[in-house]
Design a protein around this motif. Structure first.
Motif, PDB file in Angstrom:
ATOM      1  N   GLY A 106       0.846  -1.188   0.000  1.00 44.64           N
ATOM      2  CA  GLY A 106       0.000   0.000   0.000  1.00 44.64           C
ATOM      3  C   GLY A 106       0.874   1.226   0.000  1.00 44.64           C
ATOM      4  N   GLU A 127       2.038   8.414  -4.676  1.00 47.03           N
ATOM      5  CA  GLU A 127       1.087   8.076  -3.618  1.00 47.03           C
ATOM      6  C   GLU A 127      -0.193   7.499  -4.215  1.00 47.03           C
ATOM      7  OE1 GLU A 127      -1.021  10.077   0.318  1.00 47.03           O
ATOM      8  OE2 GLU A 127       0.131  11.322  -1.070  1.00 47.03           O
ATOM      9  N   SER A 129      -4.094   6.028  -4.208  1.00 48.73           N
ATOM     10  CA  SER A 129      -5.375   6.287  -3.560  1.00 48.73           C
ATOM     11  C   SER A 129      -5.771   5.094  -2.698  1.00 48.73           C
ATOM     12  CB  SER A 129      -6.462   6.549  -4.608  1.00 48.73           C
ATOM     13  OG  SER A 129      -6.113   7.629  -5.448  1.00 48.73           O
ATOM     14  N   GLU A 130      -6.609   5.347  -1.720  1.00 47.51           N
ATOM     15  CA  GLU A 130      -7.080   4.275  -0.841  1.00 47.51           C
ATOM     16  C   GLU A 130      -8.136   3.428  -1.560  1.00 47.51           C
ATOM     17  OE1 GLU A 130      -6.213   3.308   2.176  1.00 47.51           O
ATOM     18  OE2 GLU A 130      -4.642   4.822   2.379  1.00 47.51           O
ATOM     19  N   PRO A 131      -8.096   2.102  -1.411  1.00 48.01           N
ATOM     20  CA  PRO A 131      -9.150   1.250  -1.973  1.00 48.01           C
ATOM     21  C   PRO A 131     -10.504   1.591  -1.346  1.00 48.01           C
ATOM     22  CG  PRO A 131      -7.248  -0.042  -1.305  1.00 48.01           C
ATOM     23  CD  PRO A 131      -7.047   1.322  -0.743  1.00 48.01           C
ATOM     24  N   THR A 132     -11.556   1.335  -2.102  1.00 47.63           N
ATOM     25  CA  THR A 132     -12.901   1.669  -1.621  1.00 47.63           C
ATOM     26  C   THR A 132     -13.702   0.450  -1.208  1.00 47.63           C
ATOM     27  OG1 THR A 132     -13.769   1.591  -3.888  1.00 47.63           O
ATOM     28  CG2 THR A 132     -12.994   3.732  -3.070  1.00 47.63           C
ATOM     29  N   TRP A 137      -7.463  -3.458  -4.331  1.00 48.52           N
ATOM     30  CA  TRP A 137      -6.227  -2.703  -4.207  1.00 48.52           C
ATOM     31  C   TRP A 137      -6.102  -1.741  -5.380  1.00 48.52           C
ATOM     32  CZ3 TRP A 137      -3.205  -3.547  -8.440  1.00 48.52           C
ATOM     33  CH2 TRP A 137      -3.200  -4.816  -9.040  1.00 48.52           C
ATOM     34  N   ASP A 157      -8.281   0.849  -9.829  1.00 52.08           N
ATOM     35  CA  ASP A 157      -8.570  -0.184  -8.837  1.00 52.08           C
ATOM     36  C   ASP A 157      -8.714  -1.523  -9.531  1.00 52.08           C
ATOM     37  OD1 ASP A 157     -11.044  -0.053 -10.087  1.00 52.08           O
ATOM     38  OD2 ASP A 157     -12.053   0.902  -8.401  1.00 52.08           O
TER      39      ASP A 157
END
Length: 250
Positions: A106, A127, A129-132, A137, A157
């Motif tokens: 991550g 950087e 993005s965060e997974p939703t 991932w 994603d």
């Protein structure tokens, strides 16, 4: 319409390569052009940049540095692009996910720059993005040169169909000075275009693997999906005209 194919060969025989990226190489210092391929390996050590002639003959293989290869699992090189100017020939590669030695899988991925003449690597962080969703991932799947100081990357994603939430092109500006050896500065990213609306425009199944991006000779930006050979996928390939590069990459 596809009207031509080139068989990649090594030692006179066809060779199988998981080519995740391709850059058309111009003639350099009297050498003929050809192509650079970004080849993803089943292990970190098998990832490589591969130079082939215009006829498809493998001429050179460049491995990733040992410390970088050691931090890769099966998620390796996902794109290659290059420049040739007064400073020489340089290649850029996007690594799909973070190294285990950086921040696990991550945090941030890496973008590498390879100096063909000096054979030296320089690394930058991107950087992610965060997974939703649980089990999802986010990673990189392409890198393209916009200008001398700017790169465009695809960030996406793992989701498809109505669950897909991130299929986008971002830009990053390279620093004016190279980082100190052993450091990996994280580049600041800027959204260039959200590709999800274009993938959904036909009201069909939203494809997962947005994996190809280029700026055409006509000044327009094109993107394409990987159909994954119908393995857990519908087998469709979506080819997109995203619009004017001048507008997208202001």
């Amino acid at each position: 319409m596809i009207d031509r194919e080139i068989v990649v060969t090594e030692d006179g025989a066809p060779v199988g390569l998981d080519a995740e990226g391709i850059w058309v190489r111009p003639a350099v210092r009297g050498q003929a052009g050809g192509f650079w391929l970004g080849v993803e390996g089943a292990t970190g050590a098998e990832n490589a940049l591969v130079r082939v002639s215009a006829s498809g003959r493998v001429q050179e293989r460049v491995s990733l540095p040992d410390d970088v290869a050691a931090g890769l699992g099966k998620w390796g090189i996902e794109g290659v692009a290059g420049t040739v100017d007064r400073d020489g020939e340089h290649l850029f590669v996007a690594l799909q996910r973070g190294l285990t030695s950086d921040d696990g899988l991550g945090g941030y991925a890496r973008i590498g720059r390879y100096d063909v003449e000096s054979e030296e690597w320089t690394w930058f962080g991107y950087e992610l993005s965060e997974p939703t969703a649980d089990g999802d991932w986010v990673g990189l799947s392409e890198v393209t040169v916009v200008d001398r100081d700017t790169l465009a990357v695809i960030e996406r994603d793992k989701l498809n169909g109505p669950a897909a939430s991130l299929k986008a092109v971002y830009t990053v500006d390279l620093p004016k000075r190279d980082p100190q050896p052993g450091t990996v500065p994280v580049l600041r990213k800027k959204l260039a275009v959200d590709v999800l609306p274009a993938l959904r425009a036909t009201n069909g199944w939203t494809q997962e693997k947005l994996e190809g991006l280029t700026i055409g000779g006509d000044g327009r930006v094109y993107a394409i999906t990987d159909n994954d050979g119908v393995q857990d996928a519908t087998g469709e390939t979506v080819f997109l005209d995203l619009g004017s590069a001048r507008k997208i990459f202001r």
